[in-house]
Design a protein around this motif. Structure first.
Motif, mmCIF file in Angstrom:
data_model
loop_
_atom_site.group_PDB
_atom_site.id
_atom_site.type_symbol
_atom_site.label_atom_id
_atom_site.label_comp_id
_atom_site.label_asym_id
_atom_site.label_seq_id
_atom_site.Cartn_x
_atom_site.Cartn_y
_atom_site.Cartn_z
ATOM 1 N N SER A 55 0.858 -1.365 -0.058
ATOM 2 C CA SER A 55 -0.036 0.106 0.089
ATOM 3 C C SER A 55 0.848 1.638 0.013
ATOM 4 N N ILE A 56 1.872 1.433 0.900
ATOM 5 C CA ILE A 56 2.704 2.307 0.982
ATOM 6 C C ILE A 56 3.553 2.663 -0.186
ATOM 7 N N ALA A 57 3.934 1.502 -0.994
ATOM 8 C CA ALA A 57 4.627 1.615 -2.080
ATOM 9 C C ALA A 57 3.725 2.198 -3.355
ATOM 10 N N VAL A 58 2.340 1.694 -3.453
ATOM 11 C CA VAL A 58 1.374 2.197 -4.295
ATOM 12 C C VAL A 58 1.226 3.422 -4.246
ATOM 13 N N ALA A 59 1.112 4.004 -2.802
ATOM 14 C CA ALA A 59 0.725 5.364 -2.704
ATOM 15 C C ALA A 59 2.069 6.402 -2.966
ATOM 16 N N THR A 60 3.245 5.797 -3.004
ATOM 17 C CA THR A 60 4.200 6.861 -3.369
ATOM 18 C C THR A 60 4.551 6.373 -4.678
ATOM 19 N N GLY A 61 4.039 5.742 -5.560
ATOM 20 C CA GLY A 61 4.104 5.628 -6.802
ATOM 21 C C GLY A 61 5.423 4.675 -7.322
ATOM 22 N N LEU A 62 5.804 3.965 -6.235
ATOM 23 C CA LEU A 62 6.948 2.993 -6.587
ATOM 24 C C LEU A 62 6.662 1.645 -7.172
ATOM 25 N N LEU A 63 5.391 1.439 -6.799
ATOM 26 C CA LEU A 63 4.532 0.282 -7.651
ATOM 27 C C LEU A 63 3.523 0.801 -8.319
ATOM 28 N N ASN A 64 3.108 0.194 -9.368
ATOM 29 C CA ASN A 64 2.012 0.547 -10.163
ATOM 30 C C ASN A 64 0.816 -0.451 -9.799
ATOM 31 N N VAL A 96 5.488 14.986 0.270
ATOM 32 C CA VAL A 96 5.109 13.721 0.559
ATOM 33 C C VAL A 96 6.628 12.839 0.923
ATOM 34 N N SER A 97 6.838 12.213 1.925
ATOM 35 C CA SER A 97 8.153 11.609 2.105
ATOM 36 C C SER A 97 7.685 10.116 2.570
ATOM 37 N N MET A 98 8.576 9.213 2.637
ATOM 38 C CA MET A 98 8.467 8.079 2.962
ATOM 39 C C MET A 98 9.752 7.262 3.601
ATOM 40 N N MET A 99 9.494 6.233 4.425
ATOM 41 C CA MET A 99 10.758 5.598 4.945
ATOM 42 C C MET A 99 10.446 4.201 4.671
ATOM 43 N N PRO A 100 11.075 3.625 3.657
ATOM 44 C CA PRO A 100 10.918 2.293 3.271
ATOM 45 C C PRO A 100 11.251 1.405 4.271
ATOM 46 N N GLN A 101 10.847 -0.008 4.007
ATOM 47 C CA GLN A 101 11.099 -0.768 5.098
ATOM 48 C C GLN A 101 12.617 -1.299 5.177
ATOM 49 N N ASP A 141 7.349 2.764 6.941
ATOM 50 C CA ASP A 141 6.962 1.357 6.979
ATOM 51 C C ASP A 141 7.931 0.818 8.047
ATOM 52 N N GLU A 142 7.685 0.239 9.065
ATOM 53 C CA GLU A 142 8.139 -0.346 10.324
ATOM 54 C C GLU A 142 9.310 0.646 10.754
ATOM 55 N N PRO A 143 8.755 1.914 11.368
ATOM 56 C CA PRO A 143 10.062 2.664 11.603
ATOM 57 C C PRO A 143 10.739 2.108 13.122
ATOM 58 N N MET A 144 9.919 1.577 13.768
ATOM 59 C CA MET A 144 10.543 1.035 15.006
ATOM 60 C C MET A 144 11.558 -0.093 14.928
ATOM 61 N N SER A 201 3.130 1.889 9.287
ATOM 62 C CA SER A 201 2.835 0.635 9.000
ATOM 63 C C SER A 201 3.619 -0.311 9.934
ATOM 64 N N SER A 202 3.197 -0.945 10.889
ATOM 65 C CA SER A 202 4.079 -1.609 12.081
ATOM 66 C C SER A 202 3.292 -2.763 12.768
ATOM 67 N N HIS A 203 4.208 -3.825 12.953
ATOM 68 C CA HIS A 203 3.641 -5.066 13.571
ATOM 69 C C HIS A 203 3.500 -4.710 15.353
ATOM 70 N N ASN A 204 4.259 -3.627 15.715
ATOM 71 C CA ASN A 204 4.450 -3.214 17.077
ATOM 72 C C ASN A 204 3.264 -2.510 17.337
ATOM 73 N N LEU A 205 2.128 -3.337 17.716
ATOM 74 C CA LEU A 205 0.592 -2.665 18.249
ATOM 75 C C LEU A 205 0.790 -1.763 19.521
ATOM 76 N N HIS A 206 1.680 -2.167 20.251
ATOM 77 C CA HIS A 206 1.761 -1.447 21.550
ATOM 78 C C HIS A 206 2.090 0.035 21.027
ATOM 79 N N GLU A 207 3.203 0.178 20.163
ATOM 80 C CA GLU A 207 3.706 1.607 19.944
ATOM 81 C C GLU A 207 2.560 2.371 19.055
#
Lengths: 302, 310
Positions: free
Chosen positions: B49-58, B81-86, B162-165, B192-198
């Motif tokens: 989703s993030i890659a599509v949003a930033t045009g990296l994926l079509n 707009v900026s991004m942090m890729p995983q 994308d998974e910043p922590m 986007s993260s798996h760390n739900l507590h954060e």
């Protein structure tokens, strides 16, 4: 929008240049290239000296004590000119080459042969490496793919000036040590002239390298793919020269026009009516090769 | 769904990699000025989703609308707009300051502000002392911090992380959390993260994605029910008098859960304040001598996610 695009191209080019120059690989390749040019020049001067002595004997001239001492006399002799014409098979080119200082011919010969190899070993990895590591993503949310790739092209074009310039200085230094008479301002001017002609010639290979790089996501694949394409084009060039003829075989004459090697001979010459079309062709070829890759790259998933 | 206040909007977005469907008609709308968590299992479609949003994926189908100005276009959205890729590495031979300066230039940060801006983001991630170090000399965690820092250069309107922590030590996680909580008004951060507590600590909006589809999106308050639910965790030998509490709070729903170790209280914010609920229930529990281990508003994001994904 246009100003932003041009500014981005320059920003990427500057970064590309610095990034390439910072790597150890570049330093090693640069040193090897300069050392190679200097050694080759030295070897050629030694060979030249031996040839001078042999030709002096044949032409009944006095034997030279140092290399280059009888070069002028050699080049002005009709027998030697006939030899060169026979060798080049093109009277015009041969006559022009006779007026070029031998050191510049040696330097240009080496540069025309080895700089494309250097480019084809390093350039195809430039975009592929950034795609593999993912670092391209940081830049490509900030600028267009077109501006990024064009910046890479410009950066690589600027980068190649350094080995060409330093190897010319190295060749001149060798000449200065071994043949002081040969290393005058005429030689410097000839080295500069051939240096920028080789640079123009190299643009086509940078276009080819970056065109290939835009198709690949792995450095090894890109380098291998680049070398295969380059070898293929070289074989095609020689095949075209071999098979070109009359009738249907005239079609083979088109092939060299589409390849960088097809315009190399024109760059040896000093006549602007020959050199300028070659430059236009080479720049166009560079753009075409680069654009073929970019047509794929601008739509690809990163 | 179109709204002037949306920062990111997906409408029926479909993305396929060969036979595998990554996004299966995903539709979601993330309002401006919030911190939104993108939650889902592995392969749910968060990174895509993030890659599509930033045009990296079509995308194969559907539309993406960024800042209400259509699909992502670097020429239009650069600097906004900026991004942090995983899983992306910074160029290894570049110096930290140089690479951030390069990104700031591309982002059209005014030349005279670039040095200040680079210093600001490096201070945020506590790496100002490594500004002149080549990236290759930094540890993995430090590189991650630089990657987070670059996403905040020039205070963009929409930041996608994308998974910043991941890969950060606990001190840096706290630091990044503070950074995210300090985001400017009107700026939107999608994490986007798996760390739900954060995510629970920093986000005010959550989107659940599973198998490339939207499962639920709502405010964190609504999803965890923290404005109308209080949970009292009790020791296993406790026996609170539920009937007495029900008489005291007739409008509230009171239930004992998890074999009596949790007292669940759901109430309407209009009839009871949190203070009322605490005063009445805690008073009664203490009076009955019940051992109270924890009082929490709403359920954990983790529990909400599990209940939605089952």
């Amino acid at each position: 929008m246009m100003i932003k695009c041009l500014r981005d191209i320059w920003t990427v080019a500057r970064h590309e240049l610095l990034d390439s120059v910072r790597g150890k690989r570049f330093a090693v390749v640069l040193l090897v290239y300069i050392a190679g040019t200097m050694l080759a020049c030295n070897a050629c001067i030694s060979v030249l000296h031996r040839l001078e002595n042999q030709i002096s004997e044949t032409l009944m001239l006095s034997a030279s004590s140092s290399p280059g001492a009888v070069t002028d006399a050699l080049m002005k002799s009709k027998s030697f000119q006939r030899m060169i014409i026979e060798l080049v098979k093109d009277r015009e080119v041969a006559m022009e080459l006779l007026s070029v200082p031998p050191l510049a011919l040696i330097y240009a010969g080496l540069a025309f042969t080895f700089t494309p190899i250097l480019i084809m070993l390093s350039t195809p990895s430039r975009i592929a490496h950034e795609l593999a590591s993912g670092s391209a993503r940081f830049a490509l949310v900030r600028t267009t793919r077109g501006a990024w790739c064009t910046g890479k092209f410009l950066g690589q074009a600027l980068e190649i000036i350094l080995p060409l310039m330093l190897s010319a200085v190295g060749a001149w230094a060798i000449a200065r040590i071994r043949v002081p008479d040969m290393a005058d301002t005429t030689v410097v001017w000839a080295l500069i002239t051939y240096g920028w002609k080789v640079w123009i010639y190299c643009l086509a290979f940078i276009g080819l390298g970056l065109g290939v790089s835009q198709f690949c996501r792995s450095v090894n694949h890109a380098t291998a793919f680049g070398l295969i394409i380059w070898t293929g084009l070289t074989v095609l060039y020689h095949a075209a020269n071999h098979y070109a003829g009359e009738g249907l075989r005239e079609a083979w004459n088109i092939v060299p026009v589409l390849l960088p090697a097809g315009h190399r001979l024109a760059l040896w010459r000093s006549d602007p009516t020959r050199v300028i079309p070659a430059i236009v062709y080479l720049v166009t070829i560079a753009m075409v090769y680069f654009s073929i890759g970019h047509i794929f790259f601008r739509k690809r998933n990163l | 769904m179109n709204d002037r206040t949306s920062a990111l909007e997906f409408t029926d977005v479909f993305k396929r990699f060969g036979r595998r469907v990554a996004l299966d008609g995903l539709s979601m709308r993330i309002p401006r000025g919030i911190t939104c968590g993108l939650v889902g299992s592995n392969g749910a479609g968060k990174t895509t989703s993030i890659a599509v949003a930033t045009g990296l994926l079509n995308q194969n189908r559907g539309t993406v609308n960024i800042l209400n100005e259509g699909a992502f276009d670097p020429a239009r959205h650069s600097g906004r707009v900026s991004m942090m890729p995983q899983d992306s590495d910074l160029p290894l031979y570049a110096r930290v300051k140089d690479i951030l300066t390069f990104y700031a230039r591309l982002q059209a940060v005014p030349s005279r502000q670039i040095a200040t801006e680079v210093e600001r983001v490096l201070n945020w991630v506590n790496l100002s002392d490594r500004a002149d170090a080549p990236v290759r000399t930094l540890s993995h965690g430090m590189r991650r911090r630089i990657v987070v820092a670059q996403a905040f250069l020039g205070s963009p309107e929409l930041v996608l992380l994308d998974e910043p922590m991941s890969g950060l030590d606990p001190r840096e996680v706290i630091n990044i959390r503070k950074l995210l909580n300090r985001r400017g008004d009107g700026n939107t951060v999608v994490i986007s993260s798996h760390n739900l507590h954060e995510l629970e600590l920093v986000c005010d909006h959550v989107v659940f994605i599973e198998k490339g589809k939207l499962v639920r999106q709502d405010s964190m308050d609504a999803i965890t029910g923290r404005t109308q639910t209080t949970i009292f965790r009790l020791s296993s030998c406790s026996d609170p008098s539920i009937e007495k509490l029900r008489k005291m709070l007739p409008d509230a729903v009171l239930e004992q859960r998890k074999k009596g170790t949790e007292l669940f209280c759901q109430y309407s914010g209009s009839t009871h304040s949190v203070a009322d609920i605490n005063r009445i229930i805690l008073g009664s529990l203490l009076e009955d001598g019940v051992e109270i281990l924890e009082v929490r508003r709403g359920q954990k994001l983790e529990s909400a996610y599990i209940s939605h994904s089952e």
